[in-house]
Design a protein around this motif. Structure first.
Motif, mmCIF file in Angstrom:
data_model
loop_
_atom_site.group_PDB
_atom_site.id
_atom_site.type_symbol
_atom_site.label_atom_id
_atom_site.label_comp_id
_atom_site.label_asym_id
_atom_site.label_seq_id
_atom_site.Cartn_x
_atom_site.Cartn_y
_atom_site.Cartn_z
ATOM 1 N N LYS A 160 0.882 -1.181 0.000
ATOM 2 C CA LYS A 160 0.000 0.000 0.000
ATOM 3 C C LYS A 160 0.912 1.222 0.000
ATOM 4 C CE LYS A 160 -3.830 -2.398 2.052
ATOM 5 N NZ LYS A 160 -4.658 -2.650 3.214
ATOM 6 N N ARG A 161 1.118 1.753 -1.217
ATOM 7 C CA ARG A 161 2.207 2.686 -1.442
ATOM 8 C C ARG A 161 1.869 4.111 -1.042
ATOM 9 N NH1 ARG A 161 6.249 0.570 -4.733
ATOM 10 N NH2 ARG A 161 6.312 -1.644 -4.303
ATOM 11 N N GLU A 162 2.932 4.901 -0.983
ATOM 12 C CA GLU A 162 2.874 6.346 -0.750
ATOM 13 C C GLU A 162 1.871 6.994 -1.724
ATOM 14 O OE1 GLU A 162 5.961 7.628 1.054
ATOM 15 O OE2 GLU A 162 5.087 9.610 1.137
ATOM 16 N N TYR A 163 1.072 7.934 -1.218
ATOM 17 C CA TYR A 163 0.071 8.604 -2.063
ATOM 18 C C TYR A 163 0.700 9.820 -2.740
ATOM 19 C CZ TYR A 163 -4.360 10.683 -3.503
ATOM 20 O OH TYR A 163 -5.386 11.202 -4.242
ATOM 21 N N ASN A 164 0.742 9.783 -4.078
ATOM 22 C CA ASN A 164 1.402 10.881 -4.808
ATOM 23 C C ASN A 164 0.464 11.601 -5.773
ATOM 24 O OD1 ASN A 164 4.056 10.884 -3.735
ATOM 25 N ND2 ASN A 164 4.385 8.911 -4.731
ATOM 26 N N ASN A 165 -0.833 11.260 -5.765
ATOM 27 C CA ASN A 165 -1.764 11.990 -6.623
ATOM 28 C C ASN A 165 -1.980 13.401 -6.083
ATOM 29 O OD1 ASN A 165 -1.892 9.710 -8.064
ATOM 30 N ND2 ASN A 165 -3.993 9.171 -7.538
ATOM 31 N N SER A 166 -2.509 14.263 -6.945
ATOM 32 C CA SER A 166 -2.552 15.683 -6.551
ATOM 33 C C SER A 166 -3.878 16.082 -5.899
ATOM 34 C CB SER A 166 -2.308 16.561 -7.779
ATOM 35 O OG SER A 166 -3.283 16.269 -8.750
ATOM 36 N N LYS A 167 -4.823 15.121 -5.755
ATOM 37 C CA LYS A 167 -6.137 15.494 -5.217
ATOM 38 C C LYS A 167 -6.459 14.736 -3.938
ATOM 39 C CE LYS A 167 -8.499 17.186 -9.189
ATOM 40 N NZ LYS A 167 -9.220 16.842 -10.385
ATOM 41 N N TRP A 168 -7.388 15.297 -3.175
ATOM 42 C CA TRP A 168 -7.977 14.616 -2.017
ATOM 43 C C TRP A 168 -8.532 13.274 -2.454
ATOM 44 C CZ3 TRP A 168 -8.753 16.093 3.147
ATOM 45 C CH2 TRP A 168 -9.722 15.381 3.855
ATOM 46 N N ILE A 169 -8.376 12.239 -1.628
ATOM 47 C CA ILE A 169 -8.996 10.940 -1.921
ATOM 48 C C ILE A 169 -9.861 10.541 -0.720
ATOM 49 C CG2 ILE A 169 -6.852 9.758 -1.189
ATOM 50 C CD1 ILE A 169 -7.627 7.451 -3.055
ATOM 51 N N GLN A 177 -16.880 8.558 -2.679
ATOM 52 C CA GLN A 177 -16.019 7.382 -2.811
ATOM 53 C C GLN A 177 -15.007 7.323 -1.681
ATOM 54 O OE1 GLN A 177 -16.157 4.940 -5.213
ATOM 55 N NE2 GLN A 177 -18.075 6.010 -5.674
ATOM 56 N N PRO A 178 -14.951 6.184 -0.943
ATOM 57 C CA PRO A 178 -13.918 6.082 0.089
ATOM 58 C C PRO A 178 -12.520 5.965 -0.526
ATOM 59 C CG PRO A 178 -15.308 4.094 0.044
ATOM 60 C CD PRO A 178 -15.804 5.006 -1.041
ATOM 61 N N GLY A 179 -11.516 6.211 0.253
ATOM 62 C CA GLY A 179 -10.129 6.088 -0.222
ATOM 63 C C GLY A 179 -9.178 6.552 0.866
ATOM 64 N N ILE A 180 -7.946 6.068 0.789
ATOM 65 C CA ILE A 180 -6.942 6.363 1.834
ATOM 66 C C ILE A 180 -5.672 6.901 1.185
ATOM 67 C CG2 ILE A 180 -5.394 5.301 3.560
ATOM 68 C CD1 ILE A 180 -8.175 5.414 4.615
ATOM 69 N N ALA A 181 -5.082 7.910 1.812
ATOM 70 C CA ALA A 181 -3.780 8.441 1.386
ATOM 71 C C ALA A 181 -2.742 8.100 2.454
ATOM 72 C CB ALA A 181 -3.875 9.960 1.214
ATOM 73 N N ARG A 182 -1.649 7.494 1.986
ATOM 74 C CA ARG A 182 -0.567 7.161 2.929
ATOM 75 C C ARG A 182 0.637 8.061 2.653
ATOM 76 N NH1 ARG A 182 -3.419 2.749 1.816
ATOM 77 N NH2 ARG A 182 -3.975 1.416 3.575
ATOM 78 N N HIS A 183 1.211 8.602 3.716
ATOM 79 C CA HIS A 183 2.397 9.469 3.572
ATOM 80 C C HIS A 183 3.449 9.004 4.576
ATOM 81 C CE1 HIS A 183 0.111 12.167 0.995
ATOM 82 N NE2 HIS A 183 -0.869 12.123 1.879
#
Ligand SMILES: C[S@@+](CC[C@H](N)C(=O)[O-])C[C@H]1O[C@@H](n2cnc3c(N)ncnc32)[C@H](O)[C@@H]1O
Length: 220
Positions: A160-169, A177-183
């Motif tokens: 479950k990789r680092e989140y690099n997209n530019s928008k809220w998830i 839509q559910p979603g998780i950002a990992r940093h």
């Protein structure tokens, strides 16, 4: 008078997003308050709650803090309004006069206040790296000299990789839509150092639950 969990159940039955599963609703708010208390929260502290949602944590803070000390930012006004109506006891709003703003640009200076605590529960777990950079810039502008940012995060893993997209998830005023950002802590640390900020994890089951961990960010 209904219990807090019964009130949360009513919100969920009305189709309102609670910020997380109903079974953790009370735990999430209680542990947020305990975490801030462990870092020196007093009734006169000025607290800004970023993405305060339906007041899962705000319920506890508004009760504890003196009049005029709680501030919340929440762009999903339906969610906030439902929480204000269903969670808070009617006389509490007059007694504590919490203030709210719906901006979605992470503008922390909108209240023209300086804060002792800025708290963000389940926010960096959905925010992009650019949004986190904005929050750190705003924190530096809006915090009192000894104030701190208490925010939760989820570490990336091999799968479950680092989140690099530019928008809220994840669920917001714009998405169902559910979603998780990992940093990673190393990326957070490098962003903090660019702003002369220190970061440390707040470990322990008395403060954390589930897969999120609190971190504390403060000036050098
Ligand atoms: C997972 S919920 C957490 C809510 C609350 N902090 C809690 O612990 O219950 C994420 C919240 O962030 C809000 N949000 C989404 N985009 C935002 C933005 N740009 N600025 C501030 N809040 C935002 C959502 O509407 C939602 O209420």
């Amino acid at each position: 008078m209904k219990t807090l969990t019964e009130r949360a159940n009513k919100l969920e039955n009305d189709g309102i997003f609670l910020g997380g599963p109903v079974k953790f609703f009370e735990t999430a708010g209680r542990k947020q308050l305990i975490t801030l208390l462990s870092k020196g929260l007093t009734p006169t502290s000025k607290v800004l709650d970023i993405g305060c949602g339906c007041l899962r944590g705000g319920y506890w803070l508004i009760h504890f803090l003196d009049k005029g000390c709680y501030f919340g930012i929440e762009p999903n006004t339906e969610m906030l309004d439902a929480g204000l109506k269903t969670l808070l006891e009617p006389e509490l709003l007059n007694l504590k006069t919490p203030r709210f703003n719906p901006n979605s640009t992470f503008d922390f200076s909108i209240f023209e206040e300086k804060f002792d605590f800025i708290v963000a529960r389940s926010i960096w777990t959905h925010a992009s790296k650019e949004q986190i950079q904005t929050m750190l810039d705003e924190f530096v502008i809006s915090v009192n000299p000894n104030g701190m940012f208490i925010t939760s995060y989820i570490k990336p893993t091999l799968f479950k990789r680092e989140y690099n997209n530019s928008k809220w998830i994840g669920i917001s005023h714009e998405s169902n839509q559910p979603g998780i950002a990992r940093h990673s802590l190393s990326w957070i640390w490098s962003e903090c150092r660019k702003r002369s900020l220190n970061v440390s994890e707040i470990k322990g089951h008395e403060y954390n639950f589930g897969n999120q961990m609190w971190i504390k960010i403060q000036r050098d």
